[in-house]
Every structure is written in structure tokens, then in C-alpha cells.
Design an enzyme around this catalytic site. Structure first.
Site, PDB file in Angstrom:
ATOM      1  N   ASP A 132     -10.020  -7.876 -17.115  1.00  0.00           N
ATOM      2  CA  ASP A 132     -10.337  -9.094 -17.939  1.00  0.00           C
ATOM      3  C   ASP A 132      -8.936  -9.638 -18.579  1.00  0.00           C
ATOM      4  OD1 ASP A 132     -11.048 -10.858 -19.733  1.00  0.00           O
ATOM      5  OD2 ASP A 132     -12.229  -9.491 -20.873  1.00  0.00           O
TER       6      ASP A 132
ATOM      7  N   HIS B 200       0.842  -1.113  -0.020  1.00  0.00           N
ATOM      8  CA  HIS B 200       0.063  -0.116   0.013  1.00  0.00           C
ATOM      9  C   HIS B 200       0.747   1.292   0.028  1.00  0.00           C
ATOM     10  CE1 HIS B 200      -3.473   2.251   0.322  1.00  0.00           C
ATOM     11  NE2 HIS B 200      -4.325   1.474   1.051  1.00  0.00           N
TER      12      HIS B 200
END
Length: 446
Positions: free
Chosen positions: A386, A158
Site C-alpha cells: 500500500d 532475480h
């Protein structure tokens, strides 16, 4: 249900082309103490006929190597600066980790929340305990499920990127794997420029003092921290469709003191409703101060605005605050109004005040007593990732914990015609409060 996932391969993937050898400074916002952990995503893809698993794994691994060229800091290693003031990334093309695994799970098992918070842990087998101890800042695990479906677990340090930045990387990475684009064909190239989220010279801007309640301590009147540390947490998930959210907006507006020209956003009413339900389920003392913390994207709230492609941490925490009594008794309009006003407070001076607060020796961190943290993953674009296997049918965390996550929902079967408006809310609450929380969150008029 078992938790088995057997690792077939684990390799270090380096950039496919030469990348700069350098040390890059992370910003004051990147270097915050409370961001020194791993963001862990789980994307699940349904079975596709004639999938060649070996070829797919090879395409994903090759795409990772390509994506690490423009995003080369994700192949580096994060460490503290020698003076301890902030963090930096040593970029020597050390690489990210790619894992291929197989599991006895099926795609249908991800429709609901896990039965316990770490049930899906093995879908990202490499767990980084300390992001500053030389661990790779990026781990990708492709797990083949027993019915031919696939689960992709991804862990990001992060300190290097926020949710928006990590989602932009994932979509770039996925498009490369699916053959949709080449490296030079992406609209927004990744931008480092971390100095933009550092304190500015006093001659440029001197923020007026502002109250930042997220950093202020409140008394723990009920053993709040012990309860969450010691009592078993149970994951819950509730899907709010477009019709339900519209109903919440109407209810909140009818109960609020805002003028008729004001409206609530979906985030404001959902946050207020979940916060109230969570607080009431915990049976807290009426005078316990509670806070709702949520990230506010500041890319367009600072001057000049941050450039397109900036993938560092570019958010501050909005903070709504109330006593348990007022939150329970004053209704949804009150709670949603607190969230709305907390968002509206975040402007240029507010952001610069936060940057000053988390910099240098002060290193302010959010207080944890009475806190529920909401993170809105539903707007990140994770549902568009995707890899050539179609869009994910499930997006969520690897482990469900105290964070409350707003997740995107596959709306193909939505009773409102698949308008993409549904939101899944996932949060883990103490086991003793689960039944009451689920009753309240499903009953907006209670």
C-alpha cells in the site's frame, strides 16, 4: 484495446543517504543460470478521490531513494566474477530507475487475463534483456490510468532476490511512501549473508547422493519445445474460491492412497488439478514424461535456518513427475500426492545437494521438456503493498507466459464472506488447447 502508455519522466534514483562502496558476492543459488532474468510485478490500484498525482509520484520517488539505503545492492550492478564461478554486485550507489507514465487503460480492464501475453508490456517500459550487462537491477514505473486509478510495474533482477525478498522490499518501500514507518522502524532489517546458500566445506557436511529429477533430461516425444516456441500462447485465468478449493481437497483425498490421517494443502490440490488439466488439454503421447516444478522456500529447511530479513534466493525446485497416461487416468488424488511427496523430499540434505549441483563447473539447470512451472505469488504479501493508495485490486505479472502463477484475489465480493482464501490461477497455453484447458480446469470431476 490499445497498448499505449506515454512516459512522462524517467530518472535514475540513488540512495538518499551514503551507502557502502563495495563488491558483494552472490550465492551459488543466486547465480544459477535459469535465474538470470527479471521478476516483473504488476500492482493495480483503484481510483481514490482527491488524489494528487504529482504529489503521489513525488512521495513514491522519495520513498524509493530511502528504501535503497538499507537495500543498497538494488542500486548496484550485477556482473560475473572474473573467474566466472558465480556472480557479484558492484555497489557504488549507481541507482534504480523510476518512470512515471500515463495510459488510456481503466482499472476494470485488469479483472481478467490479458488478450495476449505481452498486452501489458508498456506498463513496465524498460525491459532488461540481459541482467548482466550493466542494467539497473530495479525498475519502478508508476502509470496513471484514464479513470484516475494507478498501475505500478516493478522489475527486479532475480539474481539479487527471490519472491519473498522482493515482496519484503516492496512492503518496506510502500510503507515509506505512505508515511507509515521511518527507516529505523522496520521489524526485520535486510540481511545479505549470501554465503549461507553456498556449498559448505566437505568437513561440515557431505550430502548423500540424491536424485534431483528437475535436472534430468527426458525424451521429447511430441515436439513439446517446438510447440511452445512456435504456437501462439493465450493467457487464461481462473479464480478458485474457498468452497471450490475445499471441494478439490475432498475429491483428492477420496481418490488417493494416503491414510485417513493425511490431508492435502490448498497448494497441493490446486497444483495437481491445474497440472492434470494442462496436460490433458495438450493431447500429449501417453508415454511422454511430464514434470511439475515449483519453488520451495528453504529458509526454515536448512540448519541453521536463514536469518529473518534474508532477501536472497532461498528456494529450490520441487519436482513432481509422471507419464501423461498416469496423470490423466489416475486422477486428482494421484497428482496431488505427487506434489505432496515432492515437497516432503526437500530437507537439509536435499537443499545442500541442489546447492552442490548448481555450483562450480557443473551449473546444472532444470530440463524444460514436458515441464510446467508453478510459482505461488498468492502467499508473498503482494496484496498488502500500500503506497497510500489502498491495497491493490489486482496483482499479477507484466507479461503472461508459460509460468503458471497462483495470484492473490481481492475477496471483498467473495461469496464465502471475504476470508482471503481465493486464488487466481493464470497461465498461458497454446491457443489450440485453450478451450479444452478451461473446460477441464473448471470441471474437477471430469
Amino acid at each position: 484495446m490499445t497498448s499505449l502508455a506515454r512516459v512522462k519522466e524517467a530518472v535514475v534514483v540513488t540512495p538518499s543517504e551514503p551507502t557502502p562502496s563495495c563488491v558483494l558476492s552472490l550465492s551459488a543459488v543466486d547465480s544459477q543460470l535459469f535465474l538470470r532474468f527479471t521478476i516483473e510485478y504488476l500492482l493495480v490500484y483503484s481510483t481514490r478521490p482527491n488524489t494528487n498525482q504529482s504529489a503521489t509520484a513525488t512521495h513514491v520517488k522519495e520513498a524509493l531513494a530511502k528504501a535503497l539505503v538499507p537495500y543498497y545492492p538494488l542500486a548496484g550492478r550485477v556482473r560475473p566474477k572474473p573467474d566466472g564461478s558465480s556472480l557479484e554486485v558492484v555497489c557504488r550507489a549507481q541507482g534504480a530507475v523510476f518512470i512515471e507514465a500515463v495510459s488510456d487503460r481503466a482499472v476494470s480492464e485488469f479483472q481478467n487475463a490479458p488478450r495476449y501475453v505481452t498486452q501489458w508490456r508498456k506498463l513496465l517500459s524498460l525491459q532488461v534483456a540481459d541482467v548482466l550487462k550493466g542494467a539497473p537491477p530495479l525498475v519502478v514505473q508508476l502509470t496513471w490510468l484514464k479513470d484516475g486509478a494507478a498501475a505500478l510495474g516493478v522489475g527486479f533482477n532475480h539474481c539479487i532476490c527471490d519472491g519473498i525478498g522482493s515482496a519484503e522490499f516492496l512492503n518496506t518501500f510502500a510503507d515509506l511512501a505512505a508515511g507509515k514507518h521511518g527507516l529505523g522502524e522496520f521489524r526485520h532489517k535486510p540481511v545479505w549473508d549470501r554465503h549461507l546458500m553456498d556449498p559448505q566445506p566437505k568437513s561440515i557436511i557431505t550430502p548423500r547422493h540424491q536424485n534431483h529429477p528437475e535436472f534430468n533430461s527426458v525424451p521429447d516425444l511430441c515436439g513439446f519445445m517446438n510447440r511452445f516456441d512456435n504456437e501462439r500462447l493465450s493467457p487464461t485465468s481462473v479464480i478458485f474460491n474457498k468452497r471450490y478449493i475445499t471441494e478439490l481437497k475432498s475429491l483428492a483425498l477420496s481418490m488417493s492412497r494416503l491414510g485417513s490421517e493425511s490431508n492435502f494443502t490448498s497448494f497441493e490440490v490446486l497444483s495437481g488439478h491445474v497440472w492434470r488439466s494442462w496436460a490433458r488439454a495438450l493431447n500429449l503421447p501417453s508415454n511422454q514424461i511430464l514434470k511439475l516444478l515449483f519453488s520451495v522456500n528453504v529458509r526454515q529447511r536448512v540448519k541453521p535456518s536463514l536469518p529473518d530479513g534474508y532477501y536472497g534466493n532461498a528456494f529450490v525446485l520441487g519436482c513432481a513427475q509422471s507419464s501423461a497416461k498416469d496423470l490423466a487416468e489416475k486422477g486428482l488424488g494421484y497428482a496431488a500426492g505427487l506434489v505432496k511427496r515432492a515437497k516432503e523430499r526437500v530437507g537439509e540434505e536435499y537443499v545442500r545437494g541442489v546447492v552442490e549441483s548448481v555450483s562450480g563447473e557443473s551449473m546444472a539447470i532444470p530440463d524444460a521438456v514436458g515441464v510446467l512451472i508453478v510459482s505461488q505469488w498468492s502467499r508473498l504479501g503482494l496484496d498488502r503493498v500500500d503506497f497510500g493508495m489502498g491495497r491493490p485490486v489486482h496483482v499479477g505479472p507484466i507479461c503472461s507466459d508459460r509460468y503458471c502463477l497462483f495470484l492473490p484475489v481481492d475477496d471483498d465480493d467473495d461469496d464465502d464472506g471475504g476470508q482471503g482464501e481465493s486464488v487466481k490461477v493464470m497461465v498461458a497455453v497454446p491457443t489450440s488447447a485453450v478451450d479444452k484447458y478451461e473446460l477441464l480446469v473448471n470441471s474437477p470431476y471430469s
